[in-house]
Each structure stands twice: as C-alpha cells, then as structure tokens.
Design a protein around this motif. Sequence first.
Motif, short mmCIF file in Angstrom:
data_model
loop_
_atom_site.label_atom_id
_atom_site.label_comp_id
_atom_site.label_asym_id
_atom_site.label_seq_id
_atom_site.Cartn_x
_atom_site.Cartn_y
_atom_site.Cartn_z
N ASP A 26 0.85 -1.27 0.13
CA ASP A 26 0.07 0.01 -0.10
C ASP A 26 0.79 1.22 -0.02
OD1 ASP A 26 -2.28 -1.54 -0.12
OD2 ASP A 26 -2.83 -1.27 1.98
N MET A 49 2.39 1.79 -3.59
CA MET A 49 1.34 2.17 -4.47
C MET A 49 0.67 3.59 -4.24
SD MET A 49 1.08 -0.37 -6.71
CE MET A 49 2.74 -0.59 -6.15
N ALA A 50 0.71 3.87 -3.07
CA ALA A 50 0.37 5.29 -2.62
C ALA A 50 1.54 6.32 -3.39
CB ALA A 50 0.35 5.50 -1.22
N ASP A 66 0.76 6.44 -6.88
CA ASP A 66 -0.55 7.30 -7.55
C ASP A 66 -0.35 8.92 -7.15
OD1 ASP A 66 -2.03 5.21 -7.81
OD2 ASP A 66 -2.82 4.86 -5.58
N ILE A 117 1.26 9.97 -10.25
CA ILE A 117 0.66 10.37 -11.19
C ILE A 117 -0.43 11.57 -10.87
CG2 ILE A 117 -1.65 9.41 -12.45
CD1 ILE A 117 -0.45 6.44 -11.77
N ALA A 118 -0.81 11.82 -9.73
CA ALA A 118 -1.50 12.98 -9.56
C ALA A 118 -0.66 14.21 -9.44
CB ALA A 118 -2.07 12.88 -8.01
N PRO A 178 0.21 7.05 -16.41
CA PRO A 178 -0.26 6.11 -15.66
C PRO A 178 -0.39 4.77 -16.72
CG PRO A 178 -2.11 7.64 -16.34
CD PRO A 178 -0.95 8.40 -16.78
N ARG A 215 -0.92 -3.11 -13.19
CA ARG A 215 -1.05 -1.85 -13.66
C ARG A 215 0.59 -1.69 -14.24
NH1 ARG A 215 -1.29 1.98 -8.34
NH2 ARG A 215 -1.46 3.64 -10.04
#
Length: 684
Positions: free
Chosen positions: A518, A521-522, A525, A528-529, A535, A559
């Motif tokens: 987690d 992956m955070a 993310d 990407i943000a 992505p 992914r």
Amino acid sequence: MNHSRSLTALALMLFATSLPAPALSAPAESANPLFSGRDLFNLSAASDAQISPDGRTVAYVRRSADIMTDKIRSSIWLINIGSGEQRPIAAGTGDHFSPRWSPDGGRLAYVSTGEGGSPQLFVHWMDSGQSVRVTGLPDSPQGISWSPDGRRIAYLMSVPDEGSKLGAAPEKPEGAQWAKPLEILDKVTYRTDDAGYLKPGFDKIFMVDANGGAPRQLTFGAYHDGVPEWMPDGRAILFSAIRKPDWEMTVLDSEIYRLDLDTGDVAALTSRNGPDAAPVASPDGRSIAYLGYNDHKKGFEQADLYVMDANGANPRLVAPNLDRGINQISWSADGRAIIAGYEEDGSVTVSRIGLDGSVRSLTHEAADPGYDRPYGGGSFSVAKNGTIAFTTSPFNRPTDVAISTGGTKRQLTQLNDLSLGAKNLGSLRSFVATAPDGGRVPSWLLLPPTYKEGQRVPVILEIHGGPYAAYGPHFSTDYQQYAAAGYAVLYTNPRGSTGYGQGFADGIEKTYPASNFDDLMAAVDAAIASGVADPDNLFVTGGSGGGILTAWIVGKTNRFKAAASQKPVTNWASMSLTSDGAPFYGPYWMGSLPWENYQAYWSRSPLSLMANVKTPTLVVVGGSDYRTPVSEAEQLYSALKLQRVPTALVKVPDASHGGIASRPSQSAAKASAIIAWFDRYRKK
C-alpha cells in the motif's frame, strides 16, 4: 612496461596484416550530453575521511574505475584544509585503504596490496614522506587501531584452523594427479556473501610494533573477536564478541570485553540479552560509551547509546528520547559529550550528544560512496578541536569530502566536476505520499534531463532493499541511466525503512513484504497525481528486498507494463536455509522455523502469487550471490516460464549479492538490460 600486453598487441598487429582493412566508424561530432554506461569509468568517489588530530589535514580513500581492468581501484590522498591542496600518499599498483592517524598526527597507518600478495599494514611518516611496510601477514589486517602512545598498532586478523576431519583418502602415489580432497563443512555459517565459502579459522586480535617486527597474538579461543579499541592508559583493549558455548546460534547477543595486556585475561563488561558493541573509552579512561539494545526478536531494532563505568558498572541509556538508530560514536575531546552518527531522512546526521541527554546537530549531510543506487548511510571522524570530516553526496554527484566546524559545512573536494560538469543530468523533486491508513511515505522523483513542465513521462518505481535500509537524495548511476533513457525514477522509503524511528521500522514486523504494497502504490498514485507519471507507462524494479517486492507486486496488480526483479527472495523456506544468515531469518523475520509454520513462510513468498502474474518480468541475479542465492531467482524464472509470462534470466558472472554492481562494465550492462526490457513494453 607490461610485456604481456605488448606481446598481445604485436600478435594482433601481425594477424591484422593478413586481413582486409576494416571499415572505420565515423568519429563522434560532439560529446554525448547524457549520462551513459561509459561514464561509469570516469567517476571517482571519496570514502573513509579521516581528519588528523590537530584538525588541519584530512586523509581519505579515493575510489576510481580502471577501464583496462574493469575494477575499482582505491588510493589514499591528503587534503590540507587551510589551502585546499591535495596530494596522494599511497597510489599506483594495488589498492590502498583504511588510513588511520597516529595519536600525535605524525604518522598515518594504512593497509595496502601494493607489493602483491595479501594486504599488509604500512606506516607513512608525515615529515619525511616515507612509507614502510610493518607486517608480513598471511591475511588482511582489519580494524587497525593505534595505541595511545603511538608505539603499537592493534588489528584484527583471521587465524586458520584445521577444521573437521572425517577419515582420509588412500595414500597418493608419487607423481599421481588426483582429484581435490574432500571439503568438510561443520559450521552453521559456512559461506558468506562477501567471502564465499569460508576457510576454517577465527578472527583474533593482534598487536605489532609501529616500526615493524613480529606481531603478537592477543586473543585466543574458538570465537570470532571484534575490532580492537584501546583504553587511554594503553594497558587494556576493548572489543565486542559472542564468546559463548552456543556462539554459532547466538545471533544478537554480543558482549563488550576488556583484554588486560599484562595478564592476557579477558573479562566481560556487559551481560544483558541483546547486542552490545562499538565500545569507545572516554579520554580520561573512566567511562566507556557503547551501542546496544535489549533483544526482542524483532526484524530490526535501533541501536541506542549507553555509557558505563570502565569496569562495566552503572550502565545507563543516554538520550533516551532520540528515536534514531545510532551506528557510530566517538568521544569529544573534553569528555563531556559523544559525537554520534545516525540515519535520518535518507542521509546520516552527525550530532553532539551530551551526557545529560542533550542533542545538537553538527551536519545532516553525511553519505556513503554508493554508485548504483542512492542508499543512505555515512561515517565521520572528529579532530580534537571538534571539526568533523565526512563524505557527502547530492543527487548529481558521487561522494566528496567535506568538513563541519561549528555546524557550518565546507566541501573540500569536487572530484567529478570535470567529468560530470558537461553532462545534462536528471533533476530531483521530493514529496511525501500518504498511505491509505494515513501513514507518511517519503518519496523522490528523478526527472529525465529532457523533462518539460506539464509533460507526462514513463516512470520506473525503484524499490530499496534491506528491507531495513533507506534511500536518500543522493547520486545514483542506475537512476541517471534510466533518466537519460527518458524515464522518471520514483523511489521511496516505505515503512520498514530506517532513519524514521523504531515505530516506522516496526511497520513491517513479521508481515513483510505484504505490508509494503500500500505504501508503494500510494507513492505511484501521488506521482501520477503530480502530473509527471504516465499511468499507462509504469514500470517497477528493485534489488534484494526491492526484488522481493517487485515479484510480490506483479502478483498483486497488473498496472505495470513490465518489471525487473533483481536478486530476489521468492521462497522464504528455501532462502532461509540457503542464505548466509540461516540462524537469523527464522527467529527474527519469520517468527518460526520453516517446519514449525510452513504456511507463514509460504504466505509471504512471492511464488505463492505466481498464478496471478501477467506482467512481463525480467529476473536478474549475481552468479555468486550467497545472500539471496541464485536458486531464488531461478525459481522465479522457472515459475514465470511455466505460467507463460514473458521473462528472461540475467546472471551477472562471479558477482556477489553486495557486489553485483562493483565491476563498472557489469553495472552498466545490467542497467542497459533493464532499460532494454522496459523499452520493449513501453507505450510510445
């Protein structure tokens, strides 16, 4: 003159005269502005910065690549702090390392292979500029330490042992050519990643006259003894060791011992259940500072700072509120404080810790001379006037020598400004991602040299090993090569990383690698943000602990376009019985032995997820890896093949786990192979 090289050149010239002239490639019209594998041969890195007692000179080891031998060579240089002038004192043939100043600063001891054969101890006289070999040893001296009066040098060296014998071969006829004799292994740790299969023997403390002569062995017995540290009166030596009947299975319960040089008696000064190590006597000899902790059978525990009386009485914890793992200590000249180094936020902080528990930072920028990846870590030395010498590395340069006086840093070398000054390197951004449970994930993005604001680019998530280790904002040859190929590199310190406190490290206690998913992956993310990561163009790689997590991640998500799992653990049961740390992994990382709770091992093994894997995954391992053995990588490769997942196995010949990037050509080739694998699946 190298006659063999000259003869080879002559033979090639004669051979060439019988062949048609080869077609010549056109010369390059301009220098390559991007960092490439070839540039690894042009780099230098500083390490082991040792400041003289008077604070006027720094001796350090300069590590540079030799393109003709494809090896890193080490030499010893001196820096005049006042003028900035540099000069070598041990260079040329062989390797020269471990410089250590005599107490009066008039001499410098070091270890060298310059005369061929095993490494030997040398002493360099500063006034005359002469260097003299003072030992003729069968093995390398380690942990050299001057006596307080400068007359003797103590060191650690392996003493051979006969080892076990079982029967005997028949008597060999004279002149017969027989097979090699049997090798009989009976130790729990019979091989290590850095030394390979171990010869029978034990590390023992010796002492030699600083002017040369026959050495004297000081410690004995079937135990491995630690690095010597003199008491100020010169009558005793301190060291750390596990001197217990079941020492092979006693992983983390070393004690601090005092060796009386007059009688040869060895007495334990500590006795708790847990490791006690790195003893350093105060200038007046009345106290001993050391590192240790109470063993709770965790995967990782931070080392705390303790002080006890010289006879071992009244041990007490110093600076109990400092939630950091201390890895190096030295007394201040006035005996009122201890200079300590500890990991913090991806680098090493050096602080003055008062005996009252007060903590005052001296520098936050110490770093180790790693090349391929930006690991934290770093060491220091301190002069009598309080000046600190250390090595430092920003994201765009390998390590240089720096000093800190009164908290003000001054860099003394710029070893790579010429070679890297004309290179267009990647730029670095830092950020903190937030995990689903609210936890902080310190992270960095190295952007491609051609990056333009607002552009989305392919991103490689590169995961550190350990897992109890940390990355920081430091130079990395792998990352710069990835960036030059058009990839941004995302790297993080997920929970379990060191330098953020014991609670942060405990975040993966007995749950690794699943508990890191987690956090990682955070960070992806968040990249990407931020508008940087594409992505649809995500890739993942990492070595050792990062290799485990790479194999785990492709079993949990699709992914990523492609992956490269480097020197991974894929089956905890097989790894824990074939790695060089067999007594450690079961009790400390898994909580049981494989046959006691096999399901716990299997549930944390990436192989348990192989039925889910669709991601093309490259597997990379060193051919002489004894930490995460080659069989672990081969199991992953075979599983991927059986699952019909695109894969290939890359083996780096003769490379250990820790030395997979030690040969420049192999380091460059490994990075190139990973880039080529990712390029194959990169969305254009």
